[in-house]
Design an enzyme around this catalytic site. Structure first.
Site, PDB file in Angstrom:
ATOM      1  N   SER A  20      32.370  96.715  38.543  1.00 50.89           N
ATOM      2  CA  SER A  20      30.918  96.709  38.792  1.00 50.89           C
ATOM      3  C   SER A  20      30.597  97.203  40.200  1.00 50.89           C
ATOM      4  O   SER A  20      29.656  97.971  40.407  1.00 50.89           O
ATOM      5  CB  SER A  20      30.360  95.290  38.640  1.00 50.89           C
ATOM      6  OG  SER A  20      30.447  94.874  37.311  1.00 50.89           O
ATOM      7  N   ARG A  24      28.603 100.753  41.565  1.00 48.21           N
ATOM      8  CA  ARG A  24      27.432 100.652  42.449  1.00 48.21           C
ATOM      9  C   ARG A  24      27.663 101.373  43.765  1.00 48.21           C
ATOM     10  O   ARG A  24      26.745 101.982  44.326  1.00 48.21           O
ATOM     11  CB  ARG A  24      27.087  99.175  42.686  1.00 48.21           C
ATOM     12  CG  ARG A  24      26.444  98.558  41.431  1.00 48.21           C
ATOM     13  CD  ARG A  24      26.546  97.049  41.459  1.00 48.21           C
ATOM     14  NE  ARG A  24      25.808  96.409  40.386  1.00 48.21           N
ATOM     15  CZ  ARG A  24      26.208  96.322  39.123  1.00 48.21           C
ATOM     16  NH1 ARG A  24      27.364  96.869  38.750  1.00 48.21           N
ATOM     17  NH2 ARG A  24      25.477  95.696  38.210  1.00 48.21           N
ATOM     18  N   GLY A  92      28.882 101.426  29.782  1.00 50.47           N
ATOM     19  CA  GLY A  92      27.496 100.962  29.727  1.00 50.47           C
ATOM     20  C   GLY A  92      26.856 100.926  31.104  1.00 50.47           C
ATOM     21  O   GLY A  92      25.679 101.252  31.274  1.00 50.47           O
ATOM     22  N   ARG A 120      25.421 101.256  21.426  1.00 50.18           N
ATOM     23  CA  ARG A 120      24.963 100.078  22.190  1.00 50.18           C
ATOM     24  C   ARG A 120      23.470 100.164  22.520  1.00 50.18           C
ATOM     25  O   ARG A 120      22.914 101.248  22.647  1.00 50.18           O
ATOM     26  CB  ARG A 120      25.816  99.931  23.461  1.00 50.18           C
ATOM     27  CG  ARG A 120      27.257  99.610  23.087  1.00 50.18           C
ATOM     28  CD  ARG A 120      28.137  99.446  24.292  1.00 50.18           C
ATOM     29  NE  ARG A 120      27.760  98.300  25.101  1.00 50.18           N
ATOM     30  CZ  ARG A 120      28.297  98.019  26.287  1.00 50.18           C
ATOM     31  NH1 ARG A 120      29.245  98.815  26.778  1.00 50.18           N
ATOM     32  NH2 ARG A 120      27.921  96.960  26.961  1.00 50.18           N
ATOM     33  N   ASP A 313      32.497  88.617  30.680  1.00 51.80           N
ATOM     34  CA  ASP A 313      33.587  89.544  30.347  1.00 51.80           C
ATOM     35  C   ASP A 313      34.934  88.827  30.220  1.00 51.80           C
ATOM     36  O   ASP A 313      35.919  89.424  29.790  1.00 51.80           O
ATOM     37  CB  ASP A 313      33.693  90.649  31.417  1.00 51.80           C
ATOM     38  CG  ASP A 313      32.465  91.558  31.407  1.00 51.80           C
ATOM     39  OD1 ASP A 313      31.765  91.627  30.378  1.00 51.80           O
ATOM     40  OD2 ASP A 313      32.201  92.201  32.446  1.00 51.80           O
ATOM     41  N   ARG A 344      32.580  91.595  20.263  1.00 54.15           N
ATOM     42  CA  ARG A 344      33.760  90.831  20.688  1.00 54.15           C
ATOM     43  C   ARG A 344      33.851  89.475  20.003  1.00 54.15           C
ATOM     44  O   ARG A 344      34.936  88.880  19.959  1.00 54.15           O
ATOM     45  CB  ARG A 344      33.746  90.658  22.219  1.00 54.15           C
ATOM     46  CG  ARG A 344      34.056  91.955  22.934  1.00 54.15           C
ATOM     47  CD  ARG A 344      34.038  91.819  24.455  1.00 54.15           C
ATOM     48  NE  ARG A 344      34.422  93.082  25.077  1.00 54.15           N
ATOM     49  CZ  ARG A 344      34.157  93.419  26.328  1.00 54.15           C
ATOM     50  NH1 ARG A 344      33.491  92.577  27.108  1.00 54.15           N
ATOM     51  NH2 ARG A 344      34.551  94.574  26.814  1.00 54.15           N
TER      52      ARG A 344
END
Ligand code: S3P
Length: 441
Positions: A20, A24, A92, A120, A313, A344
């Protein structure tokens, strides 16, 4: 991937950079002014897809050394119109954050991804952006990729209330807000990861945080800076669970990010009786620690409510841990798992079930009774990195070998996953699939 019964994991390792935070760092560096230096960048398929898209948008990205990059921000000039489709691969985060950024830049772009990403939900980002004046179109009534973004030079800031906690949606709106008129505010039902807010502040953009609401005012772009990406706690979680359940293990994972909006796995494992020691490390920005974990008997736990976004996650590997815990583990409020890289909830219930785990799928989680007698066999990682890694950890703790198909997906977030486990003493072999083998598909 062929996984054999293993025990006695020992040693000190690092996990790759946080996924993540890596996304960014690249996106904010490209969006901002000046030069941004990133160290510890995760060189996995997902994050490389982000760099590829940024290059197509005219950003100069220089690789100085493994994991070290220099990005020249486009700043006030904005992005160049891309000459080709922006392929976000399986990611995503790449797609959702880019939609927010591109909605407020005067260029036309088309975004797509692999089969999983095209399935998605994107309406959750597109709808609120449209309320700010964005023009975004896509398949399935403007809810799925491929998407076309007809960027505007300035959107109108707005206050949004999200129906589900989502860091990707929140970040997309805040990033659109940087080039919008007035204030853009986002209120979530529970706190999701706050890496965008932390990094914006680190790069000089004021962010107001008030309870579950975060807000930015248009007009200030991030300025260049230095970003050091900590190890990914989501990747560390797989090693942590492996060491907790494999007999005679004692491992340390160095330099792991322990931001409280991501650290739910630590609380979950402690509530299961894990033997964990956290040694915080000094430094600015995202908090980091060395994590030591040793084998210990685990007990069942209950996971639900506001902790869920902080370990979303990690739920697949928590399910694996639950199979070896005494008693029952209940996971609820996690329906979001159904719209990750695969569903999942169903995937884990079916694959763990094939190995003999007593697991019941519910609408928003599982009920898992630990201690069932398990037997090895062939399972599918469903092309989902986190499912593959959870099945690997489970396989190491069984009494006979487990073969995992579609395991190459680990390269999405943790390309050296098997090698790192081998370094700690686990027995894992990787082999390329022979497509002529009728059993292989
Ligand atoms: C991510 C946010 C989470 C997480 C995903 C990465 C991010 O999704 O599941 O793997 O980098 O912002 P949400 O958008 O549902 O919070």
């Amino acid at each position: 991937m062929r996984v054999r019964p293993s025990s006695g994991l020992r040693g000190r390792v690092r996990v790759p950079g946080d996924k993540s935070i890596s996304h960014r760092a690249a996106l904010l560096g490209a969006l901002g002014e000046g030069t941004t230096r990133i160290d510890g960048f995760l060189e996995s398929e997902d994050c490389l897809a982000t760099l590829q898209c940024l290059s197509l948008l005219g950003t100069s990205v220089r690789r100085l050394a493994p994991g070290s990059y220099e990005i020249h921000g486009r700043g006030r000039d904005g992005f160049e119109e891309p000459l080709d489709v922006l392929d976000c691969g399986n990611s995503g985060t790449t797609m959702r954050l880019l939609i927010g950024i591109l909605a407020s830049q005067p260029v036309f772009s088309v975004l797509t991804g692999d089969g999983s990403l095209r399935g998605r939900p994107m309406g959750r980002v597109i709808e609120p952006l449209r309320e700010m004046g964005a023009r975004i179109y896509g398949r399935a009534g403007d809810t799925k990729a491929p998407l076309a973004v007809l960027g505007a030079s300035c959107l109108q800031g707005k206050t949004h209330r999200l129906p589900v906690a989502s860091a990707q949606v929140k970040s997309a709106l805040l990033l659109a807000g940087l080039r919008s008129k007035g204030v853009t505010a986002v209120t979530e039902p529970a706190r999701s990861r706050n890496h965008t807010e932390v990094m914006l502040q680190q790069l000089g953009v004021p962010v107001r945080v008030d309870g579950l609401t975060v807000a930015v005012e248009g007009g200030t772009l991030p300025r260049g800076g230095e970003i050091s990406v900590p190890g990914d706690i989501s990747s560390a979680a797989y090693l942590m669970v492996a060491a907790a359940i494999l007999p005679d293990s004692d491992i340390t994972i160095a330099n792991v990010g322990i931001n409280s909006t991501r650290a739910g796995i630590i609380h979950a494992l402690l509530s299961m009786g894990a033997d964990l020691q956290i040694e915080p490390l000094p430094g600015k920005g995202e908090p980091k620690a060395n994590i030591r974990i040793r084998t210990s008997p685990l007990r069942g736990t209950e996971i639900g409510g506001p902790i869920v976004p902080t370990l979303i996650d990690e739920l697949p590997v928590i399910a694996a841990a639950a199979a070896f815990a005494e008693g029952t583990t209940v996971v609820r409020d996690a329906a979001e798992l159904r719209v990750k890289e695969c569903d999942r909830i169903t995937a884990m219930a079916q694959e763990l079930g094939r190995l003999g785990v007593d697991i019941k799928e519910t609408a928003d989680g599982w009920v898992i009774r630990g201690g069932a007698s398990l037997s090895g066999g062939r399972v599918s990682g469903r092309g989902d990195h986190r499912v593959v890694m959870a099945l690997t950890v489970l396989g190491l703790a069984m009494s006979s070998p487990v073969e995992i198909e579609q395991a190459e997906a680990v390269s999405i977030s943790f390309p050296d996953f098997a090698a790192t486990l081998r370094e700690l003493g686990a027995e894992i072999e990787e082999r390329a699939t022979d497509l002529r083998d009728p059993q292989a598909t």
